[in-house]
Enzyme design. Structure first.
Site, mmCIF file in Angstrom:
data_model
loop_
_atom_site.group_PDB
_atom_site.id
_atom_site.type_symbol
_atom_site.label_atom_id
_atom_site.label_comp_id
_atom_site.label_asym_id
_atom_site.label_seq_id
_atom_site.Cartn_x
_atom_site.Cartn_y
_atom_site.Cartn_z
ATOM 1 N N LYS A 1 0.819 -1.118 0.421
ATOM 2 C CA LYS A 1 -0.154 -0.094 0.476
ATOM 3 C C LYS A 1 1.199 1.506 -0.067
ATOM 4 O O LYS A 1 0.226 2.268 -0.900
ATOM 5 C CB LYS A 1 -0.823 -0.057 0.886
ATOM 6 C CG LYS A 1 -1.959 -0.553 1.165
ATOM 7 C CD LYS A 1 -3.093 -1.380 0.114
ATOM 8 C CE LYS A 1 -4.004 -2.182 0.225
ATOM 9 N NZ LYS A 1 -5.487 -2.041 -1.032
ATOM 10 N N LYS B 1 -5.568 -11.834 -11.065
ATOM 11 C CA LYS B 1 -6.759 -12.577 -10.416
ATOM 12 C C LYS B 1 -7.652 -11.040 -10.836
ATOM 13 O O LYS B 1 -7.201 -10.011 -10.545
ATOM 14 C CB LYS B 1 -7.099 -12.521 -9.017
ATOM 15 C CG LYS B 1 -6.872 -11.733 -8.326
ATOM 16 C CD LYS B 1 -6.815 -12.228 -6.512
ATOM 17 C CE LYS B 1 -6.592 -11.189 -5.317
ATOM 18 N NZ LYS B 1 -6.620 -12.072 -4.520
ATOM 19 N N LYS C 1 -11.095 -4.864 -8.252
ATOM 20 C CA LYS C 1 -11.665 -3.329 -8.545
ATOM 21 C C LYS C 1 -10.468 -3.082 -9.203
ATOM 22 O O LYS C 1 -10.691 -1.451 -9.864
ATOM 23 C CB LYS C 1 -12.524 -3.524 -7.482
ATOM 24 C CG LYS C 1 -13.854 -3.716 -7.427
ATOM 25 C CD LYS C 1 -14.929 -3.762 -6.232
ATOM 26 C CE LYS C 1 -14.486 -4.113 -5.335
ATOM 27 N NZ LYS C 1 -15.039 -5.108 -3.864
#
Length: 332
Positions: A111, A194, A197
């Site tokens: 992140k 995969k 979003k």
């Protein structure tokens, strides 16, 4: 009966990866376990601190949970922020979570690299909040993917540390729970990885997508120029579409197009049209239920009220005991 706990962040609509990778198993679990399924709106604030339409995205996840088959009478379906006891336990657990171990979290490092201008305390202590979601209901089985296994290990660390610190045998250890021996891979449409979003809407087939939207997304999915020789290895983007077909189509349909590919005779236009129609059929019941439930505000409110009451009852019992263990007792 053992307790299962799992949540989905309220950062958008649910897609095929959520459905085949999690929700279909959740529906089976609710008949065999004490299940808590929540919408993680507090978690979403770590990366979307001022989200637009948070209320609407939470509502969407609730609707799609129900449309997928979760039963509010069998499972506890609730919104994370409706249970303030989670935030209280989060406070206490943060007192015994150390900077070094939090900074070593792989998810935190990822992140930070992705959003270096949004390295907030909530992002750093994300594993603590996740641990509290589980510990507050004494969950022992947690359906998580590979990317969350480190967080689950940290949950065990925090629970065991609490037990040692206060010399109690209170929190149980929780472990990753795979309901099925066969893990279903749901790849995205962008050609790699995969379905997710974070890769944009074009990568995902959402459960609420219209039939026309499904067709357009599949037809635009990444492929290549096609095989130039027989039995040629499929590139990742093409294999991804075959993996999707394995999930939604009949075995003979998959075999038909696999044979065409191996003979270097496949036409991707025909292949994608078949995949799109099979995908529409496979998700038609869920799509219809989403449209139906979306029209019933009273039912949605009833489900959330029931879920909040059940989740709070569990959480309040835990917090009463935790306060007593810590020594936070009223003097009057």
């Amino acid at each position: 009966m053992e307790t299962v706990v799992s949540g989905i962040r309220s950062t958008g609509k649910l897609h095929l990866g959520n459905y085949y990778g999690a929700l279909k198993n959740f529906v089976k679990m609710q008949d065999e376990y004490n299940c808590f399924f929540f919408i993680a709106d507090l978690h979403s604030l770590t990366t979307h601190p001022t989200p637009h339409g948070l209320k609407e995205t939470v509502r969407n996840v609730v609707v799609e949970y129900l449309a997928a088959g979760l039963d509010p009478e069998k499972s506890t379906i609730y919104v994370q922020s409706d249970v303030p006891e989670v935030a209280e336990l989060y406070l206490y657990m943060n007192m015994n979570a150390y900077l070094g171990e939090l900074e070593r979290s792989t998810a935190f490092k990822d992140k930070v690299r992705a959003s270096p201008n949004n390295v907030n305390a909530g992002l750093l202590t994300y594993p603590v909040l996740m641990a509290c979601d589980i510990l507050i209901h004494h969950g022992t089985k947690v359906p998580v993917g590979k990317d969350q296994e480190q967080h689950l290990e940290m949950t065990r660390t925090f629970g065991n540390r609490f037990n040692r610190l206060y010399e109690v045998d209170y929190f149980k250890e929780s472990f990753a729970f795979t309901y099925s021996d066969k893990l279903i891979k749901i790849p995205g449409l962008s050609g790699q990885g995969k379905m997710g979003k974070s890769n944009g809407d074009a990568d995902c087939i959402y459960l609420s997508d219209t039939e026309e939207a499904v067709r357009k997304k599949i037809m635009r999915a990444v492929t290549d120029a096609g095989p130039t020789q027989e039995n040629q290895e499929k590139p990742e983007a093409v294999q991804n579409l075959f993996d999707l077909m394995n999930v939604v189509s009949t075995p003979d349909t998959v075999q038909h197009f696999d044979n065409l590919y191996n003979k270097a005779e496949i036409r991707y236009g025909d292949f994608k049209k078949q995949l799109a129609e099979d995908m529409i059929i496979a998700t038609s019941d869920v799509r219809a239920r989403i449209n139906e439930i979306n029209q019933d505000d009273a039912y949605i409110a009833k489900v959330l009220k029931l879920g909040a009451e059940k989740a709070q009852a569990s959480a309040q019992k835990t917090m009463k005991e935790v306060r007593e263990i810590i020594g936070l007792k009223k003097l009057y």
